[in-house]
Scaffold this motif. Structure first.
Motif, PDB file in Angstrom:
ATOM      1  N   ASP A   1       0.852  -1.201   0.000  1.00  0.00           N
ATOM      2  CA  ASP A   1       0.000   0.000   0.000  1.00  0.00           C
ATOM      3  C   ASP A   1       0.882   1.244   0.000  1.00  0.00           C
ATOM      4  O   ASP A   1       2.077   1.183   0.266  1.00  0.00           O
ATOM      5  CB  ASP A   1      -0.975   0.023   1.185  1.00  0.00           C
ATOM      6  CG  ASP A   1      -0.285  -0.069   2.537  1.00  0.00           C
ATOM      7  OD1 ASP A   1       0.890   0.332   2.627  1.00  0.00           O
ATOM      8  OD2 ASP A   1      -0.911  -0.537   3.497  1.00  0.00           O
ATOM      9  N   ALA A   2       0.270   2.371  -0.319  1.00  0.00           N
ATOM     10  CA  ALA A   2       1.028   3.629  -0.442  1.00  0.00           C
ATOM     11  C   ALA A   2       1.636   4.055   0.891  1.00  0.00           C
ATOM     12  O   ALA A   2       2.701   4.660   0.937  1.00  0.00           O
ATOM     13  CB  ALA A   2       0.114   4.727  -0.978  1.00  0.00           C
TER      14      ALA A   2
ATOM     15  N   ALA B   1       5.357   3.101   1.635  1.00  0.00           N
ATOM     16  CA  ALA B   1       6.366   3.432   0.622  1.00  0.00           C
ATOM     17  C   ALA B   1       7.710   3.809   1.246  1.00  0.00           C
ATOM     18  O   ALA B   1       8.771   3.398   0.769  1.00  0.00           O
ATOM     19  CB  ALA B   1       5.858   4.562  -0.264  1.00  0.00           C
TER      20      ALA B   1
ATOM     21  N   LEU C   1       5.286  -0.464  -5.981  1.00  0.00           N
ATOM     22  CA  LEU C   1       4.205  -0.047  -5.080  1.00  0.00           C
ATOM     23  C   LEU C   1       2.881  -0.586  -5.610  1.00  0.00           C
ATOM     24  O   LEU C   1       2.654  -0.610  -6.817  1.00  0.00           O
ATOM     25  CB  LEU C   1       4.172   1.489  -5.046  1.00  0.00           C
ATOM     26  CG  LEU C   1       3.129   2.189  -4.195  1.00  0.00           C
ATOM     27  CD1 LEU C   1       3.456   2.027  -2.726  1.00  0.00           C
ATOM     28  CD2 LEU C   1       3.071   3.678  -4.554  1.00  0.00           C
TER      29      LEU C   1
ATOM     30  N   HIS D   1      -1.038   0.146  -5.389  1.00  0.00           N
ATOM     31  CA  HIS D   1      -2.060   1.092  -4.919  1.00  0.00           C
ATOM     32  C   HIS D   1      -3.357   0.327  -4.770  1.00  0.00           C
ATOM     33  O   HIS D   1      -3.785  -0.393  -5.686  1.00  0.00           O
ATOM     34  CB  HIS D   1      -2.238   2.235  -5.918  1.00  0.00           C
ATOM     35  CG  HIS D   1      -3.390   3.134  -5.588  1.00  0.00           C
ATOM     36  ND1 HIS D   1      -3.401   3.939  -4.475  1.00  0.00           N
ATOM     37  CD2 HIS D   1      -4.594   3.327  -6.206  1.00  0.00           C
ATOM     38  CE1 HIS D   1      -4.541   4.600  -4.424  1.00  0.00           C
ATOM     39  NE2 HIS D   1      -5.284   4.245  -5.461  1.00  0.00           N
ATOM     40  N   LYS D   2      -3.979   0.430  -3.607  1.00  0.00           N
ATOM     41  CA  LYS D   2      -5.231  -0.307  -3.401  1.00  0.00           C
ATOM     42  C   LYS D   2      -6.332   0.650  -2.942  1.00  0.00           C
ATOM     43  O   LYS D   2      -6.071   1.657  -2.288  1.00  0.00           O
ATOM     44  CB  LYS D   2      -5.024  -1.430  -2.378  1.00  0.00           C
ATOM     45  CG  LYS D   2      -4.703  -0.949  -0.977  1.00  0.00           C
ATOM     46  CD  LYS D   2      -4.423  -2.115  -0.042  1.00  0.00           C
ATOM     47  CE  LYS D   2      -4.071  -1.597   1.346  1.00  0.00           C
ATOM     48  NZ  LYS D   2      -3.619  -2.616   2.255  1.00  0.00           N
ATOM     49  N   GLU D   3      -7.529   0.285  -3.274  1.00  0.00           N
ATOM     50  CA  GLU D   3      -8.707   1.026  -2.818  1.00  0.00           C
ATOM     51  C   GLU D   3      -9.567   0.069  -2.007  1.00  0.00           C
ATOM     52  O   GLU D   3      -9.830  -1.050  -2.440  1.00  0.00           O
ATOM     53  CB  GLU D   3      -9.499   1.576  -4.013  1.00  0.00           C
ATOM     54  CG  GLU D   3      -8.761   2.673  -4.756  1.00  0.00           C
ATOM     55  CD  GLU D   3      -9.536   3.150  -5.978  1.00  0.00           C
ATOM     56  OE1 GLU D   3     -10.687   2.716  -6.150  1.00  0.00           O
ATOM     57  OE2 GLU D   3      -8.972   3.930  -6.751  1.00  0.00           O
TER      58      GLU D   3
ATOM     59  N   MET E   1      -6.631  -3.289  -7.122  1.00  0.00           N
ATOM     60  CA  MET E   1      -5.191  -3.063  -6.927  1.00  0.00           C
ATOM     61  C   MET E   1      -4.533  -2.675  -8.244  1.00  0.00           C
ATOM     62  O   MET E   1      -4.851  -3.237  -9.288  1.00  0.00           O
ATOM     63  CB  MET E   1      -4.514  -4.338  -6.413  1.00  0.00           C
ATOM     64  CG  MET E   1      -4.825  -4.685  -4.982  1.00  0.00           C
ATOM     65  SD  MET E   1      -3.818  -6.080  -4.454  1.00  0.00           S
ATOM     66  CE  MET E   1      -3.973  -5.939  -2.687  1.00  0.00           C
TER      67      MET E   1
ATOM     68  N   VAL F   1       2.498  -0.454  -9.504  1.00  0.00           N
ATOM     69  CA  VAL F   1       3.356   0.584 -10.089  1.00  0.00           C
ATOM     70  C   VAL F   1       4.804   0.098  -9.968  1.00  0.00           C
ATOM     71  O   VAL F   1       5.350   0.007  -8.869  1.00  0.00           O
ATOM     72  CB  VAL F   1       3.184   1.932  -9.343  1.00  0.00           C
ATOM     73  CG1 VAL F   1       4.045   2.999  -9.987  1.00  0.00           C
ATOM     74  CG2 VAL F   1       1.730   2.345  -9.289  1.00  0.00           C
TER      75      VAL F   1
END
Length: 334
Positions: A187-188, A191, A207, A209-211, A221, A224
Motif C-alpha cells: 500500500d502507499a 512506501a 508499489l 495502490h489499493k482502494e 489493486m 506501479v
C-alpha cells in the motif's frame, strides 16, 4: 573469596542507575523470558488472575521500591484484556514506589486508529497513549509503530525500534536470489519503509495502490513498477486477515514475478489469515515474534519467524544504563 562473590553487587550499588526488574503480562511470556535470558536476570514474580466477573487482578510478588521496572506486554490475544492488565501492572508498580516504570509494548494496541479519517471516527491510539501516561508509565519502548506520529501522542519519551535491521539480515541469509529482487509495498502508506530497505539492498522497489470498500476488504489493486523475472519481497508493518497480502501476491505473479515473499513485523494473522496463507502463492510469510506465532507455525509451514528479543533486550539494557538506543535503528545486536 567472599569479596570476589560480593563484587558484582558492589558494582550495581555504586551505579547511578537503580536496580532493574522485568515483569511480564500474559500476552507473550515466551518473548519476556527470552529478553531476561539475554539480560542475564530473572523474570520478576507477578500473579495475574480474573475474578468471576472478569475483572483483572494483579499481584506484584516482590519489592519494586526504588527499582527501574520494565513491563513486557504486547497488544495481542484478547487485546482489551491485555491492555487493561498492562495498565494495572504499571499502576501497581508506580504506587509501590518504583523509581521508573517503562512499558515495553512490542506490538502497540489500537495503532491503526491513529487519525480521524472519516466523520466521528475516534483516535483510539491517542486514548491508549493517555491511559498509559495516567497509569504512571514514564517511558515506552515499542517496535514498528503503524504510524510514527503516534510517538507525538505521548508527553513521555517513546523509543520506536525498527525491525528493518533484522529483516535485512533475514533476506540476505534466506533468499538466495536477493540481488535479483524487487521490494514491494502492498500500500502507499508503506512506501517510505520499502524504499529504505530497497536502498540498503541496492535493488528496485515497486508499489501497489489499493482502494478499500471497507476495513479488511480490498476493492482493486494497481501495480506501479516492473517485477518481471524478479523475486518480489513484500514488506509491511502488520498482517491481519492477509487478504491484501494474498491478493497482492497473485497480482505480482500475474505481472511476471518468479517468487513472492511477504515480510511483516506484526503477524496478527486473525480470522481466515492462516488458511489464506496456506492456499496462497506466497513462498513464505515472514513475521517477527512481537506476537506469539508458535501455534500458527504448527498449522502453516509457510509462516517463518524472526526473533527480535535481542533488540528489545538491548533497548532495555541501554535505557537502564542511560545509553543511546539509536544504534539499534540500523544494527542487529550480536
Amino acid at each position: 573469596m567472599a569479596q570476589g562473590l560480593e563484587s558484582p553487587r558492589v558494582v550495581i550499588e555504586s551505579s547511578t542507575m537503580p536496580n532493574i526488574k522485568v515483569f511480564s503480562g500474559n500476552s507473550h511470556q515466551d518473548l519476556a523470558q527470552k529478553i531476561v535470558d539475554r539480560l542475564g536476570i530473572e523474570l520478576g514474580k507477578v500473579v495475574t488472575k480474573k475474578f468471576s466477573n472478569q475483572e483483572t487482578c494483579v499481584e506484584i510478588g516482590e519489592s519494586v521500591r526504588g527499582e527501574d521496572v520494565y513491563i513486557v506486554q504486547s497488544g495481542c490475544k484478547e487485546v482489551n484484556d491485555m491492555l487493561m492488565e498492562l495498565l494495572i501492572m504499571i499502576n501497581a508498580c508506580k504506587i509501590a514506589s518504583a523509581s521508573r516504570v517503562t512499558a515495553v509494548i512490542p506490538c502497540f494496541p489500537y495503532a491503526r486508529q491513529d487519525k480521524k479519517d472519516k466523520s466521528r471516527a475516534p483516535i483510539s491510539a491517542k486514548l491508549v497513549a493517555n491511559m498509559l501516561s495516567v497509569a504512571g508509565a514514564d517511558h515506552i519502548i515499542t517496535m514498528d509503530l503503524h504510524a510514527s506520529q503516534i510517538q507525538g501522542f505521548f508527553d513521555i519519551p517513546v523509543d520506536n525500534l525498527y525491525a528493518e535491521p533484522a529483516v535485512l539480515k533475514w533476506i540476505k541469509e534466506n533468499i538466495v536470489e536477493w540481488r535479483n529482487s524487487i521490494v514491494v509495498s502492498p500500500d502507499a502508506g508503506g512506501a517510505k519503509r520499502v524504499t529504505s530497505i530497497a536502498d540498503k539492498l541496492n535493488v528496485d522497489f515497486a508499489l501497489i495502490h489499493k482502494e478499500r470498500k471497507k476495513a479488511n476488504e480490498v476493492a482493486c489493486m494497481v501495480l506501479v513498477g516492473d517485477v518481471t523475472n524478479k523475486v518480489a519481497i513484500m514488506v509491511d508493518d502488520m498482517a491481519d486477515t492477509c487478504g491484501t497480502v494474498c491478493h497482492a501476491a497473485e497480482k505480482l505473479f500475474e505481472a511476471g514475478a518468479t517468487k513472492v515473499y511477504a515480510i511483516c513485523t506484526h503477524g496478527i494473522l486473525s480470522g481466515p489469515a492462516v488458511s489464506r496463507i496456506n492456499n496462497s502463492m506466497l513462498e513464505a510469510m515472514v513475521v517477527t515474534n512481537t506476537i506469539p506465532q508458535d501455534d500458527k507455525m504448527k498449522v502453516c509451514n509457510k509462516i517463518q519467524c524472526i526473533d527480535v528479543s535481542m533488540m528489545l533486550a538491548e533497548a532495555i539494557r541501554r535505557t537502564h544504563n542511560g545509553e543511546s538506543v539509536s544504534y539499534l535503528f540500523s544494527h542487529v545486536p550480536l
